[in-house]
Design a protein around this motif. Structure first.
Motif, short mmCIF file in Angstrom:
data_model
loop_
_atom_site.label_atom_id
_atom_site.label_comp_id
_atom_site.label_asym_id
_atom_site.label_seq_id
_atom_site.Cartn_x
_atom_site.Cartn_y
_atom_site.Cartn_z
N ARG A 53 2.99 -6.90 45.32
CA ARG A 53 3.58 -5.82 44.52
C ARG A 53 2.93 -4.49 44.86
NH1 ARG A 53 2.38 -7.59 38.66
NH2 ARG A 53 0.37 -7.98 39.65
N ASP A 70 1.04 -4.47 49.63
CA ASP A 70 2.39 -4.13 49.20
C ASP A 70 3.41 -4.41 50.31
OD1 ASP A 70 4.76 -2.94 48.31
OD2 ASP A 70 3.80 -1.06 47.72
N THR A 72 6.47 -3.72 50.43
CA THR A 72 7.46 -2.65 50.63
C THR A 72 6.97 -1.55 51.56
OG1 THR A 72 6.79 -1.38 48.67
CG2 THR A 72 8.50 -3.08 48.36
N CYS A 94 4.81 -12.01 43.65
CA CYS A 94 5.20 -10.65 43.28
C CYS A 94 5.50 -10.67 41.79
CB CYS A 94 6.38 -10.18 44.12
SG CYS A 94 7.89 -11.14 43.86
N ARG A 98 11.28 -12.34 44.31
CA ARG A 98 12.11 -11.82 45.41
C ARG A 98 11.26 -11.23 46.54
NH1 ARG A 98 15.18 -7.17 46.92
NH2 ARG A 98 17.21 -7.78 47.73
N ARG A 99 10.34 -10.35 46.19
CA ARG A 99 9.50 -9.72 47.22
C ARG A 99 8.53 -10.73 47.85
NH1 ARG A 99 7.22 -4.78 43.86
NH2 ARG A 99 7.68 -6.27 42.21
N SER A 100 8.07 -11.68 47.06
CA SER A 100 7.15 -12.67 47.65
C SER A 100 7.87 -13.55 48.66
CB SER A 100 6.47 -13.52 46.57
OG SER A 100 7.40 -14.24 45.81
N MET A 102 10.32 -12.47 50.50
CA MET A 102 10.45 -11.58 51.65
C MET A 102 9.13 -11.57 52.44
SD MET A 102 11.70 -7.57 51.77
CE MET A 102 10.46 -6.99 50.66
N SER A 103 8.01 -11.46 51.73
CA SER A 103 6.71 -11.44 52.40
C SER A 103 6.40 -12.80 53.03
CB SER A 103 5.59 -11.05 51.43
OG SER A 103 5.37 -12.05 50.48
#
Length: 130
Positions: A53, A70, A72, A94, A98-100, A102-103
Motif C-alpha cells: 500500500r 508501494d 503503485t 494490501c 487487488r494491489r497485492s 498485482m504485486s
C-alpha cells in the motif's frame, strides 16, 4: 451424517494442505491464502512481509515486521529486487487484495515465491479482532 463428516474432513485437510504448501512454493508461483494461513506462515523466520500500500496507508497500521514497498510506484520492481531475497518467500498484502495480487504477479515474473493475503489488511484486521 456420513456425507457431512466427509465434507468436514475434506475441508480440514484442505486447510492443512494450504498451510503446508507455503514452505514449498516454487519460484514464479503465487499462492493466495486466508488470514489464518497467512499468520501461520509468518512464523517462518525467513518470511519477508511486504505491505504494497501507500506510505500513508502503511502509517495508519500494518502487520508487524512488514516492509512497505508501494506497488503503485513506477520503481516497485527495482525496490523489491534491492530489498528482497528471492530465496525467501515473499508474503504480500494490501488493503483488500487487488494491489497485492498485482504485486504478486509482478514479483512472480521476476522469480519470487509469493504468498498473497486474500482480502488484504481488511481481512487481517477482521481476523485479529475476533
Amino acid at each position: 451424517m456420513k456425507c457431512k463428516l466427509i465434507k468436514m474432513l475434506t475441508a480440514l485437510l484442505g486447510l492443512t494442505g494450504a498451510a503446508c504448501v507455503q514452505k514449498n512454493i516454487p519460484a514464479n508461483a503465487i499462492v493466495t491464502v486466508d488470514a489464518v494461513s497467512f499468520e501461520k506462515a509468518l512464523s517462518d523466520v525467513n518470511a519477508q512481509i511486504i505491505d504494497v500500500r501507500t506510505s500513508e496507508e502503511f502509517a495508519e497500521g500494518h502487520i508487524e515486521k512488514a516492509l512497505n514497498i508501494d506497488v503503485t510506484q513506477s520503481d516497485f520492481i527495482e525496490k523489491a529486487k534491492k530489498q528482497l531475497d528471492k530465496s525467501k518467500t515473499s508474503y504480500v498484502y494490501c488493503r483488500s487484495g487487488r494491489r497485492s495480487m498485482m504485486s504478486a504477479d509482478l514479483l512472480s515474473k521476476e522469480g519470487f515465491k509469493v504468498v498473497n493475503l486474500r482480502g488484504g489488511y481488511l481481512e487481517w484486521q477482521s481476523y485479529k479482532d475476533k
